[in-house]
Design an enzyme around this catalytic site. Structure first.
Site, PDB file in Angstrom:
ATOM      1  N   SER A  58       0.436  -0.971  -0.438  1.00  0.00           N
ATOM      2  CA  SER A  58      -0.081  -0.023   0.035  1.00  0.00           C
ATOM      3  C   SER A  58       0.960   1.103   0.051  1.00  0.00           C
ATOM      4  CB  SER A  58      -1.088   0.508   1.293  1.00  0.00           C
ATOM      5  OG  SER A  58      -1.787  -1.109   1.079  1.00  0.00           O
ATOM      6  N   LYS A  61      -0.161   4.200  -2.327  1.00  0.00           N
ATOM      7  CA  LYS A  61      -1.234   4.786  -2.563  1.00  0.00           C
ATOM      8  C   LYS A  61      -0.683   6.097  -1.921  1.00  0.00           C
ATOM      9  CE  LYS A  61      -4.844   1.681  -0.175  1.00  0.00           C
ATOM     10  NZ  LYS A  61      -4.049   0.438  -0.634  1.00  0.00           N
ATOM     11  N   SER A 118      -6.105   3.534   4.202  1.00  0.00           N
ATOM     12  CA  SER A 118      -5.548   2.615   3.318  1.00  0.00           C
ATOM     13  C   SER A 118      -6.678   2.266   2.137  1.00  0.00           C
ATOM     14  CB  SER A 118      -4.262   1.822   3.494  1.00  0.00           C
ATOM     15  OG  SER A 118      -3.589   1.254   2.363  1.00  0.00           O
TER      16      SER A 118
END
Length: 652
Positions: A58, A61, A118
């Site tokens: 993640s 992102k 997230s």
């Protein structure tokens, strides 16, 4: 029977152990990589496997949000833009915000969900809003990574779930975190929020444990998948030092946070106290329609099996307009100039084709003068009136021409006009006797000539008044109908010339001073001249006015005014703004001013009206906002403390 049941239980137990080992083996097998960097300069303070391509999870992102921030700055998106959730975005696995296909949600809520919780579905929806679909957005993510210097990173999606070819390095993610801090300081505070409203739910930060446990931590992003392990890119500031570090392949959240704290301590110990800040250069945002010529997805990977050794990327971005140059315009001639040229050409043609005028005529003389040549001379006579070398030759006889036949009678106005045209002085009997006086050479000669000069000026003035006197004579004559001129009356010109002399001179022998007509004219002139004077001063000349023409103005004496009593009024120029906000002490004035500028950008709502000021005390520089009200100072401190920024109110 018992042995059979034992065997079944034993098999089930072994299967459970194998499954548990398979599930947990990617976590244990995830390679470890780490890097510590001085965020102020980009100097690497510690690294281990920092250039190894691994699964970023993640941390992806961060790039998704970086591109969204670019779109917000370019004006192609706004925080209130409504995004329609696609089926692809709604189908992403947890962590999720819980979006439904076709649902509309504002960009601000998607940013909060992607940065804090997230959420995979929120990140995918942002990618669709920017580029239309996840494939196109992934290509833009890779192109932006190249602009930032992330040369070992390729993206396949906007959320970071494991995908073939979706790889990055600890070094590249550290570079991305540094760009987020410097390129978008107005949005960076989103990574330090513990909770936020995401529209359909309140989300909590996945990095809360590290933010609360490590002093000075302000972000940035966590990440986890089975192949990646527990990843983290973190930022912390203490005093004038700022450290950014990244970990790949942590075995758990606690182990990852403990390792990050250890790396941060190494960074703060190795970083210099006073360095010149060198922010990274923010790249220009790519246009949404930029083209890239590349091979298939699997061939685009670096070191992919069967892939090309070199990938050529061609940008079709148009940087300048290739418009053709304007055609030069021919100068136009004004209509007036064209008409004048045509008239000149016609005149020249007429002059060239015309027959010359006969000699001796007015037309011949005009043509001769126009060409600048002297008129044709008359042939000299053959005989002389007197003999001897000193005798003057007799003037030649003028040829009889039409000009002589049309000559006016001598003494008339027509005769004088003819003489003026021929450049001859007018034969006026009144002016014939006047001769120019010699120029005086000494002051005595000038004094002797003064009476003569005065007399000459009087004669010239009288001549200038001839038209007015003639008019007055005619008016007087019209006013007396019973007055008749005798047949022997002289011409009017002679009467006017006689009136110009100091004493009346009669040019006609047949007219005497006793003539009633002349006496009447003289009387009329006298009466007319006297009629223009005011009563009582008919014959008294007006006194001469000295220069300047304005009369002397008598100024009244200024009255001594009583001195006004001075009143001193002390007014406040701050309007009750006696409070301020101190945001810390720094080692240099430069660091203090930088802190003021960053704080003003982050908290412009309350500190916009404050005056930034740095003061030195005890070897430290204090960064302070002055000119605030008490409410503004307290509100600013509350908001700054919520962002982990040291703050205290001053003044009062």
């Amino acid at each position: 029977m018992a042995s059979l049941l034992g065997r079944v239980f034993h098999t089930i137990f072994l299967a459970f152990v194998v499954v548990a080992f398979v599930v947990t083996s990617p976590v244990q097998a995830a390679p470890f990589a780490a890097i510590v960097m001085d965020a102020r300069t980009g100097e690497i303070l510690y690294e281990k496997n920092a250039r190894t391509r691994l699964h970023p999870a993640s941390l992806t992102k961060m790039m998704t949000l970086y591109i969204v921030f670019q779109e917000l700055e370019a004006g192609r998106l706004s925080l209130d833009t409504m995004v329609t959730v696609s089926k692809y975005a709604a189908a992403q696995p947890p962590s999720r915000l819980g979006l439904k296909p076709g649902q509309k949600i504002a960009v601000r809520y998607l940013i909060r969900a992607a940065a804090i919780k997230s959420a995979n579905d929120a990140a995918a929806a942002l990618g669709d809003a920017v580029s239309g679909d996840h494939v196109t957005f992934a290509k833009r993510m890779t192109r932006t990574a190249r602009q930032l210097g992330m040369n070992d990173t390729t993206f396949r999606n906007a959320h970071g779930l494991t995908a073939e070819g979706h790889l990055s390095t600890a070094y590249d993610m550290n570079v991305l975190g540094r760009h987020l801090f410097y390129d978008f300081p107005q949005y960076y505070n989103i990574f330090s929020r513990r909770t936020a409203d995401a529209g359909i739910a309140t989300v909590r930060n996945t990095n809360t444990r590290f933010l609360d446990s490590y002093e000075g931590a302000d972000g940035i992003k966590t990440g986890y998948t089975g192949p990646a392990g527990f990843n983290l890119t973190a930022s912390a500031r203490r005093g004038n030092k700022h450290i950014i570090a990244t970990i790949f392949g942590g075995t758990s959240t606690a182990q990852r946070n403990a390792k990050m704290a250890e790396l941060m301590d190494i960074g703060f110990g190795a970083a210099k106290n006073r360095v010149r800040e060198q922010p990274p250069v923010a790249p220009a945002p790519l246009p949404p329609d930029a083209l890239i010529a590349s091979a298939a997805d699997e061939i685009d990977e670096i070191d992919a099996a069967g892939g090309a050794g070199k990938t050529v990327r061609i940008s079709g971005e148009v940087r300048r307009s290739l418009r053709p140059k304007a055609r030069p315009e021919k100068p136009t001639v004004p209509e007036e100039v064209t008409i004048a040229m045509a008239a000149g050409i016609e005149g020249a043609l007429a002059e060239a084709t015309s027959t010359p005028a006969p000699e001796g005529t007015l037309e011949f003389q005009a043509e001769t003068m126009a060409m600048g040549a002297p008129p044709a001379e008359t042939p000299a006579p053959t005989g002389l009136a007197a003999t001897g070398p000193l005798a003057d030759p007799e003037p030649p006889a003028l040829p009889e021409t039409r000009l002589a036949e049309a000559a006016p009678e001598p003494g008339t106005l027509d005769a004088q006009a003819a003489l003026l045209v021929a450049d001859a002085a007018p034969a006026d009997p009144g002016l014939a006797a006047i001769r120019p006086m010699p120029r005086p050479e000494t002051a005595a000669d000038m004094a002797a000539a003064e009476p003569a000069l005065i007399e000459a000026e009087a004669q010239i003035a009288a001549i200038d008044e001839l038209p007015a006197r003639a008019t007055e004579a005619l008016v007087a004559e019209a006013a007396q109908p019973d007055l008749a001129l005798p047949e022997t009356a002289p011409p009017v010109e002679d009467i006017l010339l006689a009136a110009a002399e100091p004493e009346l001179v009669v040019t006609d022998p047949g007219l005497s001073l006793e003539d009633p007509v002349l006496s009447e004219v003289t009387a009329v002139e006298t009466v007319a001249a006297a009629s223009h004077l005011p009563p009582g001063d008919a014959m008294t000349p007006a006194p001469a006015r000295k220069a300047p023409i304005f009369d002397t103005v008598e100024m009244a004496e200024e009255q001594a005014s009583e001195p006004a009593e001075e009143v001193v009024v002390v007014m406040s120029t701050s309007g009750g703004r006696h409070f301020g906000v101190n945001v810390g002490e720094f080692a240099s004035r430069y660091d203090a001013e930088k802190a003021l500028l960053k704080t003003a950008l982050a908290e412009s709502a309350t500190l916009n009206e404050g005056l930034r000021k740095t003061t030195q005390s005890g070897g430290k520089w204090r960064a302070t906002f002055l000119g605030l009200t008490e409410d503004q100072a307290q509100l600013a401190c509350r908001r700054l403390r919520a962002r982990a920024v040291p703050c205290e109110t001053v003044g009062g």
